[in-house]
Design an enzyme around this catalytic site. Structure first.
Site, PDB file in Angstrom:
ATOM      1  N   ARG A 173      47.704  28.845  43.917  1.00  0.00           N
ATOM      2  CA  ARG A 173      46.650  29.682  43.354  1.00  0.00           C
ATOM      3  C   ARG A 173      47.268  31.010  42.927  1.00  0.00           C
ATOM      4  NH1 ARG A 173      40.974  30.148  44.645  1.00  0.00           N
ATOM      5  NH2 ARG A 173      40.217  32.273  44.327  1.00  0.00           N
ATOM      6  N   GLU A 201      33.530  25.688  36.470  1.00  0.00           N
ATOM      7  CA  GLU A 201      32.101  25.709  36.780  1.00  0.00           C
ATOM      8  C   GLU A 201      31.459  26.816  35.943  1.00  0.00           C
ATOM      9  OE1 GLU A 201      31.057  25.462  41.095  1.00  0.00           O
ATOM     10  OE2 GLU A 201      33.225  25.643  41.333  1.00  0.00           O
ATOM     11  N   LYS A 219      35.208  34.075  42.670  1.00  0.00           N
ATOM     12  CA  LYS A 219      34.041  34.212  41.794  1.00  0.00           C
ATOM     13  C   LYS A 219      32.853  34.804  42.545  1.00  0.00           C
ATOM     14  CE  LYS A 219      34.156  31.093  37.857  1.00  0.00           C
ATOM     15  NZ  LYS A 219      33.555  29.910  37.252  1.00  0.00           N
TER      16      LYS A 219
END
Length: 788
Positions: A492, A272, A502
């Site tokens: 992760r 993103e 983020k």
């Protein structure tokens, strides 16, 4: 089950087909097994049956390949009719159907593969048992009744796969008795385990054999299937009404996909553009780009740009640049916004199928209804009405926040990601890539899987927190009849003493707790690069931790530092810098004399290789670090002290003969010393140093920045007040450090080892007039000693 009669409870049905009580109860614990077994009993059309048949039906329910469900009634009929009557036959049938999948097949080939109609006579079994016994005679005579009979039965079954297992066992027992006679007392006792003899110690040194690396260690991409195998069930979606969607590609869909791709692997790295990439994205790149490269395929760089409020062109440009810096080359750069028209058209199709509706609930109401598992009041509105309202949304005729398009999934599902997720919302915000054409934007949950399909992605790879979204991913593709990529989740990347979210990183940057996205204390890739870490060291670290599915593991930052240090030790030339200089006057050296000495850039520099050395001037005024001098000596101190000698690295031994102090006796202004030009003394301590390059000329002055862990706690992300855990001493700026002339021409990107201090890189703040160095990592290698 008879017509008109109520069905018996599941437990009664399971016991009625001959299952023992424990197996029946265990089946009830698992929702999937319960549903499958009840369906198999219904397909069999039996209320009661022989225990042998019942056990075979239970195996069908628990082991049947989901991609071949259309053929299960055929197999059940073969079991009930006792044409398939053994475990061996059933295993063969399941294997055959797994390979066939949903495609039609010839019954003759099926029966041949399962040994149906094949009768094995007792004489044939006897002959096979005799052959196996003769083959194992030495072991039988040695081990007697301790021989592994199960292993012998298995060998017989290889010769006679369709022979009756009970007859095989009976014949083996008879044959063993014929050879060994009655069991003796020794046969009844458990065999004693032989103790391993301790090897005799010898003076000869031997090397310890290390096991060869596993296939996955040599190639971490072996865990991923081939594109042509993507016809099996990806996931099963269990609806609250008891129905099940089994998601898989039909042969037709898969063949069309393979025709377009040529059977090549196609992956995508889908960030993103709402911030800078961090080291977790490095792992994603390693997997996405790495798998494509390993298989001779291609990887898209696809910007997941569905939220124009958080996205910036700055982030898009950064991501493109940092992907290249990490060593990856995209096959093509795409944007989810490239597919906005396709996504809109498919949303219209979804509404027409009765699988989406326009909703007017507020976010708070949606949350409340989801918690209560209640349908929206607008869930069953007419299709034509939803189509008109969705068109009004597109044309900007409905206010922001007054309507959304929701997928009609299952509001009563225990999986919240199936509770009618939002597909579209209204935002009157220009898009950084698509401009102002759209005022409705798709959600991640709606767009991501569709664009994966439109781009013919073979492997859709993501972190484990997305595993719970698998049902919604495949629900939408099945609903629209689209090709389904293979989804695989991996753990992760969590590293100690930092945050990787983020949202948290954005807060640190925007609230100025750090000096921007490329602050060297952050584990953003820009921050690591600025600190002096290379892409190869990062990729080496990622490869070292592996592509695993073990979640919630916290990797100590020492492990990353180990890989950084390993590379810099081989690539960073050595030099000397004094951080906190104190003046040393060499009293027995002439004031105007300067001796040019050779200093090694590498520890093992050959004497005849001039390129491996740099010149360092030795003059009357020398500077050492203040921490290397004490007024009072001690046994554990290897620095300089009154009356004590030390060796200046690459130079001469010096001895302190006097100390000049200020008003405070602890304030050392100048140390006076004499040097030993013949090097006849052999002191234990060795110090780094810098001297005036010529009389009266100050050494090269530089700024040095030292960094420590950004947070005190190993896992600050789990703290409620995580900002209070910030380490106030994570950055130390030291002005007025002295460096050798060797560093005068250093430019951004250059890296060095400052002897005794660590590895350093030229910072972006540097100018020709003022050099600034960031410490990348210290010399101490705690990981290899304690945690490797």
């Amino acid at each position: 089950m008879g017509l008109g009669r109520p069905e018996a409870p599941p437990l009664e049905q399971f016991l009625a087909i001959g299952l023992d009580k424990r197996t029946a109860q265990n089946a009830l614990v698992n929702q999937k097994v319960t549903a499958n077994l009840l369906a198999v009993i219904k397909e069999a059309g039996v209320e009661m049956c022989d225990k042998t048949i019942g056990n075979l039906l239970y195996t069908v329910a628990t082991k049947y390949p989901a991609n071949a469900l259309v053929h299960r009634p055929v197999l059940v009929n073969y079991v009930v009719s006792t044409k398939i009557k053994s475990s061996a036959q059933l295993d063969a049938a399941l294997s055959f159907l797994t390979n066939v999948g949903p495609e039609p097949f010839e019954l003759d080939k099926f029966e041949q593969a399962c040994g149906i109609g094949v009768e094995v006579s007792p004489e044939e079994i006897q002959a096979s048992v005799k052959a196996i016994v003769d083959e194992n005679m030495d072991a039988i005579l040695e081990q007697r009744y301790h021989i592994n009979v199960g292993s012998l039965c298995g060998q017989v079954r290889k010769l006679q796969p369709w022979g009756d297992a009970k007859i095989v066992k009976e014949e083996l027992d008879r044959k063993l008795f014929e050879i060994l006679g009655e069991k003796t007392e020794a046969d009844e006792k458990k065999p004693m385990k032989k103790k391993k003899e301790k090897p005799v110690k010898t003076e000869v040194q031997t090397t310890v054999a290390t096991p060869p690396p596993s296939e996955e260690e040599l190639n971490p991409y072996t865990v991923f299937p081939k594109p042509e195998d993507n016809y099996k069930v990806h996931t099963e979606i269990f609806y609250s009404d008891g129905s099940i969607w089994r998601c898989h590609n039909t042969r037709d869909l898969l063949d069309k996909h393979l025709k377009v791709t040529g059977g090549k692997v196609l992956t995508r790295f889908p960030p993103e553009p709402n911030g800078y990439l961090h080291i977790g994205h490095a792992k994603a790149m390693f997997i996405d780009f790495g798998l494509a490269k390993d298989r001779g395929g291609s990887c898209y760089l696809r910007f997941d740009d569905t939220n124009p409020e958080a996205e910036k062109t700055e982030y898009i440009d950064h991501i493109k640049e940092i992907v290249g810096w990490m060593g990856w080359e995209p096959f093509k750069i795409t944007y989810t916004s490239d597919y906005f028209q396709d996504l809109y058209d498919l949303a219209v199709e979804l509404i027409k199928k009765g699988l989406a509706y326009v909703d007017h609930q507020t976010p708070e109401e949606i949350k409340e209804y989801r918690e209560k598992m209640m349908n929206s009041p607008w869930r069953d509105r007419p299709i034509d009405e939803s189509l008109k309202l969705f068109d009004d949304m597109r044309r900007g005729l409905i206010e922001e926040g007054k309507a959304t398009l929701r997928m009609k999934q299952d509001m009563q599902s225990d999986n919240k990601n199936m509770n009618d997720l939002i597909a579209y919302r209204i935002k009157f915000t220009p898009h950084p890539h698509a401009g102002d054409k759209w005022c409705i934007y798709p959600s991640y949950d709606y767009a991501h899987c569709i664009v994966d399909s439109l781009e013919n992605i073979t492997h859709s790879l993501c972190t484990l927190e997305f595993e719970i979204r698998r049902p919604s991913y495949y629900w939408l593709l099945v609903a629209l009849g689209l090709y389904q990529p293979y989804v695989w989740e991996y753990s992760r990347l969590n590293i100690s003493n930092t945050v990787m979210s983020k949202r948290k990183l954005n807060r640190l940057v925007t609230e100025k707790w750090v000096d921007g996205w490329d602050d060297p204390r952050l584990l953003t890739l820009a921050g690591l690069r600025r600190r002096g870490v290379s892409a190869t060291a990062i990729n080496s670290f990622i490869r070292g931790i592996g592509i695993t599915r073990s979640d919630n593991s916290l990797i100590r930052i020492d492990r990353l530092e180990y890989h950084i240090r390993e590379e810099l030790n081989k690539t960073a030339p050595r030099t000397m810098v004094v951080l906190n200089p104190v003046k040393v006057m060499i009293m027995n050296l002439e004031e105007d004399k300067v001796i040019d000495l050779d200093a090694k850039m590498w520890p093992d520099a050959p004497a005849d290789d001039a390129a491996s050395y740099y010149k360092v001037p030795f003059s009357r005024i020398v500077y050492i670090d203040r921490s290397d001098f004490r007024l009072k000596d001690s046994k554990d101190f290897y620095g300089l002290a009154p009356g004590k000698s030390v060796l200046l690295r690459y130079a001469f031994p010096i001895k302190c003969i006097a100390v000049v102090t200020g008003d405070d006796p602890e304030d050392i202004i100048e140390i006076r010393a004499e040097y030993d030009p013949l090097k006849s003394t052999k002191p234990k301590g060795v110090l780094h140093w810098v001297s005036e390059p010529s009389p009266g000329v100050e050494p090269l002055k530089v700024e040095v920045r030292l960094f420590d862990k950004l947070f005190h706690s190993e896992n600050p992300a789990e703290l409620e007040d995580w900002l209070s855990d910030l380490n106030p001493n994570s950055k130390e700026v030291i002005q007025g450090c002295y460096a050798t002339p060797f560093l005068a021409k250093a430019v951004q990107g250059d890296k060095f080892q400052f002897e005794r201090l660590g590895y350093f890189a030229v910072d972006t703040d540097s100018t020709p007039e003022k050099l600034v160095f960031n410490r990348t990592v210290t010399l101490r290698d705690s990981y290899s000693k304690g945690g490797k």
